[in-house]
Design an enzyme around this catalytic site. Structure first.
Site, PDB file in Angstrom:
ATOM      1  N   GLY A   1       0.864  -1.169   0.000  1.00 36.58           N
ATOM      2  CA  GLY A   1       0.000   0.000   0.000  1.00 36.58           C
ATOM      3  C   GLY A   1       0.899   1.216   0.000  1.00 36.58           C
ATOM      4  CB  SER A   2       1.878   3.850  -0.921  1.00 32.33           C
ATOM      5  OG  SER A   2       2.644   2.783  -1.385  1.00 32.33           O
TER       6      SER A   2
END
Length: 801
Positions: A237-238
């Protein structure tokens, strides 16, 4: 300028030159040796603090050589194991039933992984893509990078002794070719598609006559699809935010990138600077095995990526020939499935042979993960369409971003290459512009096409999960082509959600809708993501934070650093006071757990009430709340958790007000307290005492919090019932906070949370991990004067004869 670059490089090289010459290593059987004309390939590598290499070369082949060498120097065992995976030889060396490193696919066993990747090799899938001329196939520069990378990796093997016990003296560490480098790019491109469905591709079998598999329930499949394609629940993710010049102290852009990736294995980042004087100068994080910077910055632009909500695949429901379940009908015409028979070697010397079944749309699959069955019956089968299986442009997309000098050039680079498979791009430039774009390779599923061609299953999965299931028996239901798309069946650049020059542009793996709260994005097709739906706790907290920062104004890189490690817990801010109050009101100070036992929670009530609502090392009560919140969110459905439901008119503040009267509240509280008690952990124990990693026998406490808590600085640690959190599986990885001061040297602070090497013999096994634990950063050495001024400068000249 070019002469000045060369003069500075020579000055640096004179400090310490280690020239090692060797013949090129032999290529894999059937491949061509990675050999250059004349004197061969070479590069200069200047190492500064924390083992960060600054690679200088005269052209792309030589830059690839230096990159392959330097990556092997830090991560040879991880890279070599990845090539075992790509060769389809995991069963032979590591056992057919063992679980693979899932960095290159989601296969559940080594045998499944081998059958998938051996099938890719046998079909010459990557070779066919390489035969395509640019821009559909790789550019000459990328081909040269790949050629040089393989030669550099091989030269390192020839000239060095492996010290990492993970592969020291291992038979499976072998030379590679540029084709192997390309195969790794292919594997990364299909991670969200065929790689995600590896088990289903290799296990699909025609039905046995007379059997009647159960018809899947559309609502259950839709729910499973939502979970499968949720970026928040994946191991990648980020967060990223770009601030425009209107919000900054000097009127120039700012970029904070915080990708959440695995801490172990082949999907780690590796930090480097790559320079071809007069042509390229870029610094940042490369995914292992890649030839170009994936997330990074140059003198004028900084960018990061976040895993996007766009669903990178779709299904075609096949109408089968009543007399033959391996034949399907399109417009009444009969088509036979193609058999792909694959054989792999196992550890005991035996061979396993399986058959895969392929159609005009892609491979037949019988599931897409647990809970998403797609039974192959005598009348129906499902084929997976993954447009990224025709995408070898990912390396060109990265290289084009590396060379961009403005937001305008970033947009043009993405439109020209069309190679990013499953990420958004967030960027800022020195002129003060900001950008968000969901420029990814997606099946061309318009809402109109889905309405017209969805099957009964698709009518459930597309609105809720973005997974289209189309009628494969009609050519009118094929995907078509946008005029500006490089390949058929995908969206062209003009269809992508884009937000330019907003005061801030932020993404935390939700859809493009709330990239900026005041400028919501709408009008895109459902396959890109949702509009007007509930956001994750991490998105809600992130939007609160960055909107407040933009309103504050006069931002600097220091503000980005503070945001990264603030470790605020949005779930705690919204609920901790109510939890403590409801906890204190429980009769007798006890709560009933899921096992029916009464648990004394009085100390827990006090700990949560006194908690500072962060996941900092000295936070007391943080671990207790974390374990409570995990159990609450797992045990209480989202629509039952809150008294005030979600409203699209107030998407950041809603839903709110925890329903502490729900029976699941008391159970979660009791179970969390009992769990900590069994582990000998006090309710008010500091987080540092029970959230850590071990490196070479040393315990390193780490801060940060989990997805469900909404913490920007995300960590997903593994729970040991006897000790607490003792390792991190994934989370904050290569972090960069970047600004510009008007000169040629960007103002950048970086951190590679898990450090450059997994080799326990390396001095860079944990040095940046210790910085992370202390919330310290690495000051970028981007310009020549800064590199040459490093007190730990070590210059190495690497070459092949």
């Amino acid at each position: 300028m070019r002469n000045r670059w060369r003069r500075l490089v020579l000055i640096g090289t004179a400090l310490l030159s280690v020239a090692a010459a060797a013949s090129p290593a032999p290529a894999e059987t059937g491949g061509a040796p990675e050999r250059a004309s004349g004197r061969g390939l070479s590069a200069t590598i200047r190492y500064t603090e924390y083992g960060i290499p600054h690679i200088v070369a005269k052209d792309y082949a030589n830059l690839g050589f230096g990159t392959g060498w330097a990556q092997a120097n830090d991560q040879v065992c991880t890279l070599a194991e990845g090539h075992v995976t790509l060769r389809g030889e995991r069963s032979k060396y590591f056992g057919a039933d063992a679980k693979p490193d899932r960095s290159l696919s989601s296969a559940s066993t080594n045998l499944s992984s081998d059958l998938f990747f051996r099938g890719v090799r046998d079909a010459r899938t990557v070779e066919k893509l390489l035969d395509e001329p640019a821009p559909v196939g790789p550019s000459r520069d990328v081909r040269e990078l790949m050629r040089g990378y393989a030669a550099g990796y091989n030269a390192w093997l020839e000239q060095n002794r492996i010290t990492d016990p993970a592969c020291k003296d291992a038979e499976w560490v072998r030379p590679i070719t540029s084709l192997d480098v390309a195969r790794r790019s292919f594997a990364l491109a299909v991670l969200g598609g065929q790689g995600r469905a590896a088990d289903a591709i290799v296990s699909a079998r025609p039905p046995t006559p007379g059997t009647s598999p159960e018809t899947p329930d559309p609502d259950q499949v839709a729910e499973a699809a939502r979970e499968l394609f949720s970026a928040q629940d994946a191991d990648m993710g980020s967060n990223a935010v770009a601030f425009a010049g209107s919000t900054t102290a000097n009127g120039r852009g700012l970029l904070l990138g915080n990708p959440h990736y695995p801490w172990h294995g082949g999907r780690r980042f590796w930090q480097s600077q790559q320079t071809i004087p007069g042509e390229l100068n870029v610094s940042g994080g490369l995914l292992l095995g890649s030839t170009s910077v994936s997330i990074g910055y140059n003198a004028s632009v900084a960018w990061s990526h976040t895993v996007a909500t766009g669903v990178p695949v779709n299904l075609h429901e096949l109408k089968l020939d009543p007399s033959d379940p391996t034949a399907y009908l399109v417009d009444g015409e009969r088509h036979r499935m193609k058999k792909r028979t694959v054989t792999v070697d196992t550890e005991n010397g035996e061979q396993v042979t399986r058959t895969q079944w392929w159609t005009r749309y892609g491979p037949v699959v019988t599931s897409l993960g647990a809970g998403l069955p797609l039974p192959w019956t005598e009348s129906t089968a499902y084929a997976l369409n993954d447009p990224n299986a025709s995408n070898m442009r990912i390396s060109d997309a990265s290289l084009a971003l590396n060379k961009a000098r403005s937001i305008k050039e970033v947009k043009a680079a993405l439109a020209r290459t069309q190679g990013l498979p499953w990420v958004n791009t967030i960027a800022a430039d020195a002129a003060g512009h900001s950008l968000f774009t969901q420029s990814q390779v997606l099946p061309r599923i318009t809402d109109e096409l889905a309405e017209r061609c969805s099957t009964a299953l698709g009518r459930a999965t597309y609105p809720s999960a973005g997974l289209a299931v189309l009628d494969g028996s009609r050519t009118e239901c094929e995907l078509g082509q946008d005029p500006d798309a490089l390949q058929p069946g995908v969206f062209g650049p003009s269809r992508m959600p884009v937000l330019e020059d907003a005061p801030y542009a932020e993404n935390s793996n939700d859809s493009a809708w709330l990239t900026n709260l005041d400028r919501p994005l709408t009008g895109y097709e459902r396959i890109f993501g949702t509009v007007g739906t509930q956001r994750s706790m991490r998105t809600r907290g992130a939007v609160e934070d960055v909107a407040a920062m933009a309103d504050q104004g006069r931002l600097t890189v220091r503000d980005l650093q503070e945001q990264q490690f603030a470790n605020r817990v949005p779930a705690g801010d919204r609920t901790a006071a109510d939890v403590a109050k409801a906890c204190a009101a429980l009769p007798g100070g006890t709560a009933t757990g899921s096992d029916g036992r009464e648990v004394d929670v009085r100390a827990a009530c006090a700990a949560i009430g006194a908690w500072d609502r962060t996941m900092n090392l000295d936070s007391r009560g943080a671990l207790l709340f974390d374990r409570f919140w995990r159990k609450l969110t797992a045990g209480v459905p989202a629509d039952e958790r809150w008294k005030v439901p979600f409203s699209a008119a107030d998407p950041v503040r809603t839903p709110h007000t925890l329903d502490t009267a729900h029976a699941g509240f008391e159970r979660a509280l009791a179970d969390a307290v009992a769990e900590l008690d069994r582990a000998g952990i006090a309710p008010d124990a500091p987080l540092s005492a029970h959230q850590s990693v071990r490196r070479a026998g040393d315990r390193i406490p780490v801060h940060g919090g989990t997805e469900s808590l909404g913490v920007w600085n995300k960590l997903e640690p593994a729970w040991d019932p006897a000790a607490g959190y003792t390792e991190v599986t994934h989370g904050s990885s290569y972090i960069q906070a970047v600004g510009f001061d008007g000169g040629r040297c960007p103002v950048a602070r970086t951190l590679l949370t898990y450090s450059q090497s997994e080799n326990p013999e390396s001095p860079h096994l944990s040095d940046q991990t210790r910085l992370y634990a202390q919330k310290r950063w690495v000051t970028s050495r981007f310009c020549e004067r800064d590199i040459l001024a490093s007190p730990e400068l070590r210059v190495v000249k690497v070459r092949q004869r």
